[in-house]
Design a protein around this motif. Structure first.
Motif, PDB file in Angstrom:
ATOM      1  N   ALA A 126      39.617  37.437  81.241  1.00  0.00           N
ATOM      2  CA  ALA A 126      39.275  38.684  82.107  1.00  0.00           C
ATOM      3  C   ALA A 126      40.548  39.394  82.654  1.00  0.00           C
ATOM      4  O   ALA A 126      41.428  38.816  82.968  1.00  0.00           O
ATOM      5  N   MET A 127      40.626  40.790  82.583  1.00  0.00           N
ATOM      6  CA  MET A 127      41.504  41.531  82.753  1.00  0.00           C
ATOM      7  C   MET A 127      41.120  42.574  83.666  1.00  0.00           C
ATOM      8  O   MET A 127      40.192  43.292  83.440  1.00  0.00           O
ATOM      9  N   SER A 138      37.484  44.477  82.244  1.00  0.00           N
ATOM     10  CA  SER A 138      37.215  44.271  80.648  1.00  0.00           C
ATOM     11  C   SER A 138      37.413  42.581  80.633  1.00  0.00           C
ATOM     12  O   SER A 138      38.222  41.946  81.464  1.00  0.00           O
ATOM     13  N   PHE A 139      36.921  42.265  79.594  1.00  0.00           N
ATOM     14  CA  PHE A 139      36.995  40.900  79.059  1.00  0.00           C
ATOM     15  C   PHE A 139      37.923  41.174  77.772  1.00  0.00           C
ATOM     16  O   PHE A 139      37.638  41.846  77.173  1.00  0.00           O
ATOM     17  N   ALA A 140      38.297  39.851  77.261  1.00  0.00           N
ATOM     18  CA  ALA A 140      39.177  40.157  76.192  1.00  0.00           C
ATOM     19  C   ALA A 140      39.215  38.662  75.383  1.00  0.00           C
ATOM     20  O   ALA A 140      38.806  37.566  76.053  1.00  0.00           O
ATOM     21  N   ILE A 141      39.422  38.727  74.254  1.00  0.00           N
ATOM     22  CA  ILE A 141      39.543  37.290  73.519  1.00  0.00           C
ATOM     23  C   ILE A 141      40.823  37.225  73.011  1.00  0.00           C
ATOM     24  O   ILE A 141      41.360  37.995  72.061  1.00  0.00           O
ATOM     25  N   PRO A 142      41.605  36.288  73.376  1.00  0.00           N
ATOM     26  CA  PRO A 142      43.130  36.042  72.894  1.00  0.00           C
ATOM     27  C   PRO A 142      42.882  34.994  71.843  1.00  0.00           C
ATOM     28  O   PRO A 142      42.252  33.948  71.926  1.00  0.00           O
ATOM     29  N   LEU A 143      43.668  35.181  70.633  1.00  0.00           N
ATOM     30  CA  LEU A 143      43.830  34.400  69.558  1.00  0.00           C
ATOM     31  C   LEU A 143      45.316  34.248  69.069  1.00  0.00           C
ATOM     32  O   LEU A 143      46.170  35.311  68.884  1.00  0.00           O
ATOM     33  N   MET A 163      47.409  37.863  70.627  1.00  0.00           N
ATOM     34  CA  MET A 163      46.809  38.884  70.089  1.00  0.00           C
ATOM     35  C   MET A 163      45.378  38.960  70.608  1.00  0.00           C
ATOM     36  O   MET A 163      44.552  37.783  70.747  1.00  0.00           O
ATOM     37  N   LYS A 164      45.256  39.991  71.603  1.00  0.00           N
ATOM     38  CA  LYS A 164      44.113  40.076  72.641  1.00  0.00           C
ATOM     39  C   LYS A 164      43.192  41.283  72.298  1.00  0.00           C
ATOM     40  O   LYS A 164      43.580  42.283  72.188  1.00  0.00           O
ATOM     41  N   LYS A 165      41.771  41.013  71.850  1.00  0.00           N
ATOM     42  CA  LYS A 165      40.987  42.075  71.348  1.00  0.00           C
ATOM     43  C   LYS A 165      40.141  42.198  72.675  1.00  0.00           C
ATOM     44  O   LYS A 165      39.730  41.474  73.268  1.00  0.00           O
ATOM     45  N   THR A 166      40.120  43.437  73.161  1.00  0.00           N
ATOM     46  CA  THR A 166      39.636  43.886  74.463  1.00  0.00           C
ATOM     47  C   THR A 166      38.098  44.561  74.211  1.00  0.00           C
ATOM     48  O   THR A 166      37.933  44.851  73.091  1.00  0.00           O
ATOM     49  N   ASN A 189      37.083  50.918  67.490  1.00  0.00           N
ATOM     50  CA  ASN A 189      37.752  51.790  68.672  1.00  0.00           C
ATOM     51  C   ASN A 189      37.516  51.209  69.841  1.00  0.00           C
ATOM     52  O   ASN A 189      37.206  51.728  70.997  1.00  0.00           O
ATOM     53  N   THR A 190      38.270  50.117  69.878  1.00  0.00           N
ATOM     54  CA  THR A 190      38.653  49.500  71.243  1.00  0.00           C
ATOM     55  C   THR A 190      40.152  49.213  71.286  1.00  0.00           C
ATOM     56  O   THR A 190      40.613  48.893  70.257  1.00  0.00           O
ATOM     57  N   ASP A 191      40.617  48.774  72.442  1.00  0.00           N
ATOM     58  CA  ASP A 191      41.978  48.580  72.291  1.00  0.00           C
ATOM     59  C   ASP A 191      42.475  47.234  72.225  1.00  0.00           C
ATOM     60  O   ASP A 191      41.738  46.217  72.635  1.00  0.00           O
TER      61      ASP A 191
END
Length: 219
Positions: A126-127, A138-143, A163-166, A189-191
């Motif tokens: 969570a960020m 927002s939430f993110a998925i770190p890989l 690498m973190k998909k928000t 279209n997300t950062d």
């Protein structure tokens, strides 16, 4: 110091790990859609691990850092023909799982422990951030991937790339929220942003210090 004492110390096993790190960040989004390291910034991390076994760790980490971008450096052109640049400060709390390719540790040769190992990592986070006077969450998925080295008992040095998909298109500020007029979707279209962090950590809380004695006595 006797050989028996050295052997005993080399077989110490700990349940937890705490540490800190520093590194750099990268950004991919509306103001940079190609080169992750075009406008690098910084990050700092504190971490806490539960050392499940030599192959699996669970890590809780807190990051603070910056992100930067400048659309003037892109070949892409916005419909408005304007250029934007931004500076973001973010705060991230995450929970990840690390899988070591080798049994990581020192001592206990029957377990084939190695003082170094590459590993893969995945989790959720969570960020919160502030960008150009606006705040968001927002939430993110770190890989990512990493590498660990144990220079001494209880000490660890690590280098980790995530690498973190928000789930937001506002990480780069309100002016860059959907500048092309394309609705956001899960993979569109997300950062995104990255962290490359060098860390050092220390293990504590010896695991089952008297188990071997009880098992031997029971036999």
């Amino acid at each position: 110091m006797t050989l028996g004492t050295l052997s005993s110390r080399a077989q110490e096993d700990y349940r937890f790990d705490i540490g800190a790190g520093i590194g750099m960040t990268g950004y991919l989004g509306d103001a940079n859609n190609a080169n992750l390291w075009k406008n690098p910034s910084w990050n700092a991390e504190i971490l806490f691990r539960y050392l499940l076994n030599p192959r699996f760790n669970f890590k809780t980490n807190f990051y603070v850092g910056g992100l930067r971008g400048n659309s003037e450096q892109m070949t892409d052109v916005f419909p408005s023909h304007e250029n934007y640049k931004f500076s973001t400060m973010f705060y991230e709390l995450g929970e990840t799982v690390e899988f070591h390719f080798f049994n990581y540790g020192m001592g206990e040769t029957y377990r084939r422990l190695k003082r170094w190992t590459p590993y893969i990592v995945a989790g959720v986070s969570a960020m919160a951030w502030t960008a150009e006077g606006h705040s968001g969450f927002s939430f993110a998925i770190p890989l990512g991937v990493g590498f660990k080295f144990k220079p001494a008992l209880r000490w660890n040095i690590g280098l980790e790339f995530l690498m973190k998909k928000t789930f937001t298109d506002k990480l780069d500020g309100p002016l860059l929220d959907d500048p092309h007029g394309i609705p956001s979707a899960f993979m569109k279209n997300t950062d995104w942003y990255s962290t490359l962090t060098l860390s050092i950590s220390y293990e504590f809380s010896k695991r089952c210090a008297t188990c071997h004695y009880h098992e031997t006595k029971r036999k």
